[in-house]
Design a protein around this motif. Sequence first.
Motif, PDB file in Angstrom:
ATOM      1  N   GLN A  26       0.687  -1.357   0.039  1.00 52.01           N
ATOM      2  CA  GLN A  26      -0.440   0.367   0.252  1.00 52.01           C
ATOM      3  C   GLN A  26       1.035   1.184   0.194  1.00 52.01           C
ATOM      4  O   GLN A  26       0.535   2.490   0.075  1.00 52.01           O
ATOM      5  N   GLY A  27       1.830   1.159   0.626  1.00 50.50           N
ATOM      6  CA  GLY A  27       2.767   2.271   0.035  1.00 50.50           C
ATOM      7  C   GLY A  27       3.505   2.566   1.161  1.00 50.50           C
ATOM      8  O   GLY A  27       3.109   2.179   2.768  1.00 50.50           O
ATOM      9  N   GLY A  28       4.969   3.019   1.584  1.00 50.75           N
ATOM     10  CA  GLY A  28       5.247   3.466   3.015  1.00 50.75           C
ATOM     11  C   GLY A  28       6.039   2.033   3.790  1.00 50.75           C
ATOM     12  O   GLY A  28       5.411   2.364   4.939  1.00 50.75           O
ATOM     13  N   GLY A  29       6.163   1.336   3.581  1.00 51.33           N
ATOM     14  CA  GLY A  29       5.770  -0.308   4.433  1.00 51.33           C
ATOM     15  C   GLY A  29       4.676  -1.039   4.412  1.00 51.33           C
ATOM     16  O   GLY A  29       5.233  -1.864   5.595  1.00 51.33           O
ATOM     17  N   VAL A  30       3.031  -0.514   4.646  1.00 52.68           N
ATOM     18  CA  VAL A  30       2.126  -1.040   4.512  1.00 52.68           C
ATOM     19  C   VAL A  30       1.862  -1.821   3.437  1.00 52.68           C
ATOM     20  O   VAL A  30       1.493  -1.550   2.914  1.00 52.68           O
ATOM     21  N   TYR A  31       1.147  -3.252   4.415  1.00 49.60           N
ATOM     22  CA  TYR A  31       0.808  -3.981   3.156  1.00 49.60           C
ATOM     23  C   TYR A  31      -0.803  -4.506   3.846  1.00 49.60           C
ATOM     24  O   TYR A  31      -0.978  -4.368   4.955  1.00 49.60           O
ATOM     25  N   LYS A  32      -1.289  -5.119   2.782  1.00 53.17           N
ATOM     26  CA  LYS A  32      -2.719  -5.707   2.790  1.00 53.17           C
ATOM     27  C   LYS A  32      -2.631  -7.269   1.968  1.00 53.17           C
ATOM     28  O   LYS A  32      -2.073  -7.770   1.347  1.00 53.17           O
ATOM     29  N   PHE A  33      -3.188  -8.044   2.673  1.00 53.70           N
ATOM     30  CA  PHE A  33      -3.603  -9.032   2.292  1.00 53.70           C
ATOM     31  C   PHE A  33      -4.310  -9.398   0.843  1.00 53.70           C
ATOM     32  O   PHE A  33      -5.631  -8.745   1.532  1.00 53.70           O
ATOM     33  N   SER A  34      -4.185 -10.061   0.478  1.00 52.99           N
ATOM     34  CA  SER A  34      -5.798 -10.194  -0.997  1.00 52.99           C
ATOM     35  C   SER A  34      -7.202 -11.300   0.102  1.00 52.99           C
ATOM     36  O   SER A  34      -8.145 -10.499  -0.423  1.00 52.99           O
ATOM     37  N   ASP A  35      -6.850 -11.484   0.825  1.00 46.88           N
ATOM     38  CA  ASP A  35      -8.021 -12.536   0.897  1.00 46.88           C
ATOM     39  C   ASP A  35      -7.233 -12.067   3.004  1.00 46.88           C
ATOM     40  O   ASP A  35      -7.027 -13.040   3.407  1.00 46.88           O
ATOM     41  N   TRP A  36      -7.884 -12.044   4.127  1.00 48.66           N
ATOM     42  CA  TRP A  36      -7.527 -11.791   5.867  1.00 48.66           C
ATOM     43  C   TRP A  36      -8.401 -12.728   5.980  1.00 48.66           C
ATOM     44  O   TRP A  36      -7.923 -13.430   7.517  1.00 48.66           O
ATOM     45  N   ALA A  37      -9.874 -13.402   5.120  1.00 49.21           N
ATOM     46  CA  ALA A  37      -9.337 -14.293   5.857  1.00 49.21           C
ATOM     47  C   ALA A  37      -9.449 -15.908   5.407  1.00 49.21           C
ATOM     48  O   ALA A  37      -9.598 -16.540   5.559  1.00 49.21           O
ATOM     49  N   PHE A  38      -8.367 -15.997   4.710  1.00 49.31           N
ATOM     50  CA  PHE A  38      -7.289 -16.612   4.037  1.00 49.31           C
ATOM     51  C   PHE A  38      -8.207 -18.203   3.665  1.00 49.31           C
ATOM     52  O   PHE A  38      -8.491 -18.636   4.307  1.00 49.31           O
ATOM     53  N   GLY A  39      -9.401 -17.922   2.988  1.00 43.03           N
ATOM     54  CA  GLY A  39      -9.968 -19.076   1.906  1.00 43.03           C
ATOM     55  C   GLY A  39     -11.638 -19.581   3.377  1.00 43.03           C
ATOM     56  O   GLY A  39     -12.025 -20.393   2.333  1.00 43.03           O
ATOM     57  N   SER A  40     -11.547 -19.490   4.419  1.00 41.88           N
ATOM     58  CA  SER A  40     -12.619 -19.580   5.148  1.00 41.88           C
ATOM     59  C   SER A  40     -13.923 -19.094   4.834  1.00 41.88           C
ATOM     60  O   SER A  40     -15.189 -19.705   5.064  1.00 41.88           O
ATOM     61  N   TYR A  41     -14.115 -17.750   3.767  1.00 40.96           N
ATOM     62  CA  TYR A  41     -15.678 -18.096   3.204  1.00 40.96           C
ATOM     63  C   TYR A  41     -15.638 -18.991   1.932  1.00 40.96           C
ATOM     64  O   TYR A  41     -17.329 -18.763   2.387  1.00 40.96           O
ATOM     65  N   VAL A  42     -15.268 -19.618   1.546  1.00 38.90           N
ATOM     66  CA  VAL A  42     -15.843 -20.814   0.766  1.00 38.90           C
ATOM     67  C   VAL A  42     -16.524 -21.607   1.219  1.00 38.90           C
ATOM     68  O   VAL A  42     -17.648 -21.808   0.732  1.00 38.90           O
ATOM     69  N   PRO A  43     -16.093 -21.985   2.535  1.00 38.17           N
ATOM     70  CA  PRO A  43     -16.535 -23.120   3.157  1.00 38.17           C
ATOM     71  C   PRO A  43     -17.772 -22.830   3.852  1.00 38.17           C
ATOM     72  O   PRO A  43     -19.025 -23.736   3.871  1.00 38.17           O
ATOM     73  N   CYS A  44     -17.686 -21.585   4.573  1.00 34.81           N
ATOM     74  CA  CYS A  44     -18.379 -20.862   5.501  1.00 34.81           C
ATOM     75  C   CYS A  44     -19.620 -20.315   4.187  1.00 34.81           C
ATOM     76  O   CYS A  44     -21.025 -20.007   5.090  1.00 34.81           O
ATOM     77  N   TYR A  45     -19.217 -20.054   3.150  1.00 33.57           N
ATOM     78  CA  TYR A  45     -20.255 -18.935   2.373  1.00 33.57           C
ATOM     79  C   TYR A  45     -20.710 -18.613   1.246  1.00 33.57           C
ATOM     80  O   TYR A  45     -21.499 -18.916   0.063  1.00 33.57           O
ATOM     81  N   GLY A  46     -19.208 -20.229   0.801  1.00 31.18           N
ATOM     82  CA  GLY A  46     -19.306 -20.417  -0.983  1.00 31.18           C
ATOM     83  C   GLY A  46     -18.671 -19.735  -1.356  1.00 31.18           C
ATOM     84  O   GLY A  46     -18.316 -19.622  -3.007  1.00 31.18           O
ATOM     85  N   GLY A  47     -17.949 -18.903  -0.746  1.00 25.88           N
ATOM     86  CA  GLY A  47     -16.764 -17.919  -1.357  1.00 25.88           C
ATOM     87  C   GLY A  47     -16.950 -17.065  -1.707  1.00 25.88           C
ATOM     88  O   GLY A  47     -17.195 -16.278  -0.258  1.00 25.88           O
TER      89      GLY A  47
END
Length: 310
Positions: free
Chosen positions: A221-242
């Motif tokens: 994100q700039g300046g040493g700041v970052y994001k994960f593309s998915d902070w649920a790390f795949g858990s929404y797939v079994p729980c919500y379908g995606g």
Amino acid sequence: MMKNINILMTLAILVLLGTSSCEDPERLPLVVLDTVEKGAYPRLIDDTNTLINLFDVDGSAYTYEVEFVDEQGGGLVEEYILDIVYDDNNPSNGDNSAGPVEFLKFDASQFTESENGYLKAPEITITGPEALGAFGLSEDEVLAGDNFHFQGRIILEDGRVFSQNNSSATVTGPAFRGHFNFTMPANCPSDLTGTYSYVTSDIWCPESDGPVSGTVDIVAQGGGVYKFSDWAFGSYVPCYGGGGAGGNLTFAETCAEVEFTGFTDSFGDTWTFESSIDGEEWTIKWENTFGEFATSVITFPGGVPFVLAE
């Protein structure tokens, strides 16, 4: 307020407006150009990165070249002086900010002609140790976020002094490349971007009957700041379908030390994190105020390249 308008600015305006505009009484700025003081400025020819790398202070350096612009192609410049100011942005043990102090000086006898036909200063290289040494600082005393500000000034043969303080924004802007002032920040290069494997277990929803695995991107994100593309790390797939989790969830790396810095997702829910590092694995136990939780293990081949902030 005194303005510094050099001969090149005059010529540029003449070309753009045309000589016929000189007879137009509404073209007041052009009519009165001869009544405005003309000075000089250092124009940037070339330079390198200004960072003082706290991982490698001895190897840090900023190199640049300037040529002098005035009505005589730099011939009116008597001296070029560079002062330095230390800005202590981590005053936990008191504010050690200091300066300005004179850092270097060149006189007209040291100038040579540039490829553009102007007089120029010798190529200037400022090393990390030289910047620290100007204030008697050791490497341990300088932290990420501290800044070394350099302030240039030109003294003409008639004694007049020109600096960024009495130069127009046009001169110091990108078109004219005026290079009076610049900053060498003290920091550590950071690049954690990439795609990494994960395994997520202990998922909150009953639809999940075991761990899920996949890959996740770390996005700068700039300046040493970052994001994960998915902070649920795949858990929404079994729980919500995606889908995945995002929003203002971030972490920051400062000199190989990481801490979470953003805690609100795109739905307004607040997240909390507990994490640990073991070899190649960064384990993050997370939960949020919506009732979601899981434990995700991200693998960094070759070892996790940072430690966690205390």
